[in-house]
Design a protein around this motif. Structure first.
Motif, PDB file in Angstrom:
ATOM      1  N   PHE A 136       0.840  -1.191   0.000  1.00  0.00           N
ATOM      2  CA  PHE A 136       0.000   0.000   0.000  1.00  0.00           C
ATOM      3  C   PHE A 136       0.885   1.256   0.000  1.00  0.00           C
ATOM      4  N   ASN A 143       1.312   0.531   6.205  1.00  0.00           N
ATOM      5  CA  ASN A 143       1.905  -0.810   6.087  1.00  0.00           C
ATOM      6  C   ASN A 143       1.137  -1.819   6.934  1.00  0.00           C
ATOM      7  N   MET A 199      -1.981  -2.890   5.123  1.00  0.00           N
ATOM      8  CA  MET A 199      -1.643  -3.864   4.079  1.00  0.00           C
ATOM      9  C   MET A 199      -1.400  -5.240   4.691  1.00  0.00           C
ATOM     10  N   ARG A 256       4.044 -12.025   1.287  1.00  0.00           N
ATOM     11  CA  ARG A 256       4.474 -10.631   1.349  1.00  0.00           C
ATOM     12  C   ARG A 256       5.887 -10.459   0.807  1.00  0.00           C
TER      13      ARG A 256
END
Length: 694
Positions: A177, A191, A194, A212
């Protein structure tokens, strides 16, 4: 029970009672039962097999399932609660085993007739125990290959993508993000949003969620959506941006069809900071709804569960989590400080406790002297106490056991964590590591290597990481007897990193599996060793190749160099090789050294927690000339499952077994071992072929 004498009935009653007394202890297995009944593990295996025609683990499982029927009929507990009460670490595995035995899932217990064997007051005979499974042969086969089939589906979609929207794989990459504000001090909140979106989606079984670590490289990457999607093998991309303005959070989310770069859905969320948890849950649920993913009630409940009711604690936690993403020692120590401050704000914050434990583990990882073992245990236990179904709590406790090399105790926690968060790359990494290095299990190794390849998407990694990933997959395939597939992936591994010596010598062994030419293998290993003579693993393999060629004089030279380095640096590695080393020194006249390494080999074999303990003892007693005892251990090993293809290839030429091969029962027992491996291999092969992969 007309086929059983009184002694056999009494024995079955005794061991059944012992299992029932430990019914909720998932760690109570064959070894524990053997200790409780005062028998050796191999004798227990043989006796149970003789009386029931079941393996000891099957017998224990059936006793647990019988007890589960009684609890389910009472109706006061859910299926998940019953599974834990009868010692199953995973409800999904409990359901699988229950269906295999009774022919229907445990949730339908009230709609079925009482299982026939439940009406008996005595322990079942062999026929009673096996009857339900015999009536359901085809469904049982399907269920037994469920996990491998899931892995096959992964590669099916990677290699042959669908063109119909209705059949698209629900594969999602949540891109980093962006912070829409000039205030960089709030980046950790964006963060965190996200990370929460990713974690929530990872808990949905119907989705494939890219890890991730794979998407992080696209944080400031100018590539187009189709390019990113191709590299990640993703069907959908999630883009997000947001900012925090005072007590307001503004978040923009877009769902993109990767192949066409078409924006399928977008939503702007404006919420007060106090509603951050509702925001995170809504984002995940809305995304799942847009792509028509199936979200179970349990998954919805987990997504909607608030990690804490204290916003100050959560803010501190997000700051610690942001540091944890770059796990240098300095960042880990600072993240621990934030997690501890969060706990001070909310002393029931399970995720913060887990964060401390996991951070301490990574600080200790690779160190000879462990500094934080007690802290890992304390914070992991606190995390479990406040939320026993949080994947991070379960992972933290598993890491405590890994810290102490107690891998069998770590596994149930990792399996539970993966059940709750089936797309967790962190959990998969630890599972692969355990099943390949510490508790060898070829089926699990292949399953998790495939699953890891699915969500890590190595195309997004650097060449070294790609090489290692394909090396793992190749190694998993060859251990399960898939020679062509192993060769394919080892060649890919070497194409990314030609200098990878481990890949080189795995390829040499794959070539041996194809042609069984030991001279060629020996030459290949020597060539690899010439490239780097500091590699102790290659040195040991060179020695072993001379050993199999029965050139014991040359093997002794290499083995002597190997053990000298091992002892000089006090390395506790390759203890399973001590039997070969002892034989080599014995034949070359070095009797004192031979006795030393035979003693070490016997102690290793007797204390080996893996499935190979019995075959190692068979080798030991074979060379000692006690072939009757050796054949007993070999028979016990023949009851095991998931051993590697190397067992089939190298046992017939193993010098340790020269005496054993003269035993009248050897051919029969080894044929049983070959048949068991062949059945295992065909079962997986059928699954992969059903998905167009072989």
């Amino acid at each position: 029970m007309p086929n059983l004498n009184t002694a056999e009935k009494n024995f079955l009653n005794q061991i059944t009672q012992l299992v029932e007394e430990n019914i909720s202890n998932e760690q109570f297995g064959v070894s524990e039962l053997a200790d409780a009944v005062g028998m050796s593990r191999s004798n227990l295996l043989r006796k149970i097999k003789k009386i029931t025609d079941l393996s000891a683990s099957q017998f224990i499982r059936n006793v647990r399932l019988k007890y589960a029927v009684e609890l389910l009929q009472e109706g006061s507990d859910t299926v998940s609660e019953v599974s834990y009460k009868v010692g199953f670490g995973s409800p999904s595995y409990f359901i699988k085993c229950f269906r295999e035995l009774y022919g229907y899932p445990p949730g339908e217990i009230g709609n079925q007739e009482e299982p026939e064997e439940e009406q008996e007051q005595e322990i079942e005979t062999e026929q009673d125990l096996k009857a339900p499974m015999q009536k359901k042969k085809f469904p049982v086969l399907l269920i037994s290959i469920f996990f491998i089939t899931i892995c096959a589906v992964v590669l099916f979609f990677v290699l042959r993508p669908d063109t119909q929207n209705s059949n698209k794989v629900k594969s999602i990459a949540v891109l980093p993000f962006l912070n829409d504000s000039n205030d960089t001090s709030n980046v950790y909140i964006i963060n965190g949003l996200m990370e929460a979106t990713l974690n929530n989606l990872q808990q949905i079984q119907d989705l494939r969620v890219i890890s991730r670590t794979s998407v992080e490289q696209y944080r400031n990457n100018p590539k187009s959506s189709p390019e990113i999607a191709r590299e990640l093998n993703a069907t959908y991309l999630i883009e997000g941006s947001g900012q925090k303005i005072g007590d307001q959070i503004l978040l923009n989310i877009q769902l993109i069809e990767a192949e066409t770069d078409k924006h399928l859905w977008s939503q702007q969320y404006r919420r007060e900071t106090k509603d951050i948890f509702t925001l995170q849950a809504d984002v995940a649920k809305n995304i799942a709804e847009q792509i028509e993913a199936i979200v179970t009630p349990e998954e919805t409940q987990r997504i909607e569960k608030k990690p804490t009711s204290n916003l100050a604690a959560y803010d501190l936690f997000l700051k610690g989590l942001d540091l944890h993403r770059n796990p240098t020692d300095e960042n880990l120590l600072e993240s621990i400080s934030y997690f501890k401050k969060a706990i001070q704000q909310d002393n029931e914050f399970a995720r913060a406790y887990a964060g401390v434990a996991i951070s301490f583990y990574f600080l200790d990882r690779g160190r000879t002297v462990k500094q934080y073992a007690d802290s890992i245990n304390y914070y992991a236990d606190q995390a479990l106490f406040f939320d026993a179904k949080l994947p991070q709590s379960l992972t933290a406790k598993a890491l405590f056991y890994i810290e102490h090399n107690e891998y069998e105790l770590a596994l149930p926690y990792l399996e539970k964590a993966l059940e709750i968060s089936p797309n967790s790359d962190v959990v998969l990494i630890f599972l692969v590591e355990i099943y390949v290095n510490y508790l060898p299990n070829t089926e699990k190794y292949l399953e998790y290597a495939l699953k890891g390849l699915e969500i890590k998407n190595v195309a997004a990694y650097d060449s070294a990481a790609k090489s290692i990933s394909y090396l793992h997959l190749s190694n998993a395939f060859i251990q399960s007897g898939f020679i062509n597939e192993a060769e394919k992936y080892i060649n890919i591994s070497l194409s990314y990193q030609p200098e990878n010596l481990y890949s080189q010598y795995v390829k040499a062994f794959i070539q041996y599996a194809k042609n069984q030419d030991m001279n060629e293998l020996n030459k290949a290993l020597l060539a690899i060793f010439e490239k780097d003579k500091t590699r102790l693993d290659v040195l040991q393999e060179v020695a072993k190749s001379y050993y199999y060629l029965r050139d014991f004089e040359t093997a002794a030279i290499y083995y002597k160099a190997f053990v000298d380095v091992r002892e000089q640096y006090n390395l506790n590695i390759n203890q399973s090789e001590n039997g070969k080393i002892a034989v080599t020194f014995d034949i070359t006249g070095q009797k004192e050294l031979s006795e030393k390494y035979f003693d070490q080999y016997r102690l290793y074999a007797e204390n080996d927690p893996s499935i190979y303990s019995n075959i190692s003892l068979a080798f030991y007693y074979s060379y000692q000339g006690d072939t009757d005892k050796a054949i007993e251990y070999l028979e016990a090993f023949s009851l095991e499952d998931n051993f590697t293809y190397w067992t089939i290839l190298f046992t017939p030429i193993e010098p340790l077994t020269d005496n054993l091969r003269e035993h009248p029962q050897y051919k029969k027992v080894f044929h049983e071992i070959e048949n068991k491996f062949d059945a295992y291999h065909k079962r997986i092969e059928k699954s992969l072929q059903g998905k167009g992969l072989l």
